[in-house]
Scaffold this active site. Structure first.
Site, PDB file in Angstrom:
ATOM      1  N   SER A 125       0.842  -1.195   0.000  1.00 23.29           N
ATOM      2  CA  SER A 125       0.000   0.000   0.000  1.00 23.29           C
ATOM      3  C   SER A 125       0.881   1.250   0.000  1.00 23.29           C
ATOM      4  CB  SER A 125      -0.961  -0.035   1.197  1.00 23.29           C
ATOM      5  OG  SER A 125      -1.975   0.943   1.067  1.00 23.29           O
ATOM      6  N   GLU A 225      -1.795  -3.159  -7.878  1.00 19.02           N
ATOM      7  CA  GLU A 225      -3.068  -3.341  -7.186  1.00 19.02           C
ATOM      8  C   GLU A 225      -3.521  -1.977  -6.706  1.00 19.02           C
ATOM      9  OE1 GLU A 225      -3.546  -2.770  -3.766  1.00 19.02           O
ATOM     10  OE2 GLU A 225      -1.476  -2.278  -3.306  1.00 19.02           O
ATOM     11  N   HIS A 295      -4.951  -5.296  -1.420  1.00 21.25           N
ATOM     12  CA  HIS A 295      -5.809  -5.075  -0.252  1.00 21.25           C
ATOM     13  C   HIS A 295      -6.871  -6.167  -0.131  1.00 21.25           C
ATOM     14  CE1 HIS A 295      -3.843  -1.203  -0.732  1.00 21.25           C
ATOM     15  NE2 HIS A 295      -4.247  -0.873   0.480  1.00 21.25           N
TER      16      HIS A 295
END
Length: 325
Positions: A125, A225, A295
């Site tokens: 992230s 992602e 995630h």
């Protein structure tokens, strides 16, 4: 280590040493503070990692937090990063959680500290920006994988730990196979390709465009992602962010791996194909979607800067990672 942008072959990739039972893992908070973690999740993460045989220690500031920024100051976060890499007792480092703003600390880091003390480092992230900078500046292969907090969620944890443990213990060749939740990975475009892995969280990686921290990507296997922070606009945001990334100077993609999307993203196979079809840089390369990173639970570990070979044909998928200098 500054690399030659015009000759990416001068990059010296560094493979961190694997850990053994009893080794110390340091938990740091380069993004948000550990205070944002639920207490039960925090406690379960600690119990799990200690049960797996590792000594877990914490930096001085993981729980320090300016309420507005949900983190310690940039200077404090860099200090704990330096200390973790410089401490000879620490064999591995894991970010406590992600968030926003890790790119604030990039100009403050002494990358010589990292290059002289290469260690296993995991997170994803927001941590993508830090991993990209480390790869660009030092050549150290880091791992887009679990946070400390990730291990506080017992459901499907076996898959997450099994993938993570292989790299943590120094295994150099690892294949990525679907979890029970993914069932199977989707072939969007067929083909065979190999190259160094660049990627992580899409919107965070894009923060590095035009900076000296953007990892080199001439002939890369791109893995990306994203989480749904834009609600109903996710698909439009994803499409333009991906197009922007592929317009980065020097970006040449040999293959693309897409992580599993949250259900709220509404990114089914047909939606992915429509987005891909409008981006000419992705023509005629193998593309696989629904991979177990990002995630989602469970989460696989992907080596940022590691070598990857992918094969996609007739709904048959093979993804192999290799750690090599």
């Amino acid at each position: 280590m500054e690399v030659n942008k015009k000759n990416p072959e001068t990059v010296r990739y560094v493979v961190p040493a694997g850990l053994k039972e009893g080794d110390e893992i340091r938990i740091i908070a380069p993004s948000r503070s550990s205070e944002v973690c639920r207490k039960d999740v925090y406690g379960e993460s600690l119990r799990f990692l200690e049960k797996m045989g590792y000594r877990i220690t914490f930096s001085e500031n993981p729980g320090k937090m300016d309420p507005f920024h949900e983190s310690a100051s940039p200077e404090e976060r860099v200090k704990e990063l330096h200390e973790a890499f410089e401490d000879d007792n620490v064999k591995g480092i894991i970010a406590v959680i992600g968030g926003f703003g890790v790119n604030e600390i990039l100009p403050l880091i002494d990358y010589k500290v990292i290059s002289e003390n290469p260690k296993f480092f995991s997170g994803f992230s927001d941590i993508t920006a830090l991993q990209g900078a480390i790869l660009r500046k030092t050549g150290l292969i880091t791992f887009s994988g679990p946070f400390f907090a990730t291990f506080g969620f017992p459901k499907n944890r076996e898959y997450t730990w099994d993938n993570f443990k292989k790299f943590l213990e120094g295994q150099r060749e690892v294949s990525l196979n679907p979890s029970e939740e993914a069932i199977e990975y989707k072939v969007i475009q067929e083909g065979v390709a190999g190259g160094r892995l660049t990627g992580g969280n899409l919107c965070t990686l894009n923060l590095l465009q035009g900076t000296p921290y953007m990892p080199l990507s001439d002939g890369t296997i791109l893995f990306i992602e994203d989480d749904n922070i834009s609600g109903d606009y996710f698909r439009k945001e994803f499409q333009r962010n991906l197009a922007s990334l592929l317009q980065t100077e020097g970006m040449k993609v040999r293959g693309l791996l897409l992580g599993r999307f949250e259900e709220s993203c509404r990114m089914d196979e047909e939606s992915v194909k429509k987005i891909i079809s409008r981006i000419p840089q992705l023509n005629n390369i193998p593309i696989i979607s629904g991979c177990d990173f990002g995630h989602v639970f469970p989460i696989a570990t992907v080596p940022m800067g590691g070598y990857c070979r992918i094969e996609s044909a007739n709904n048959s998928v093979r993804i192999d990672f290799e750690l090599k200098e």
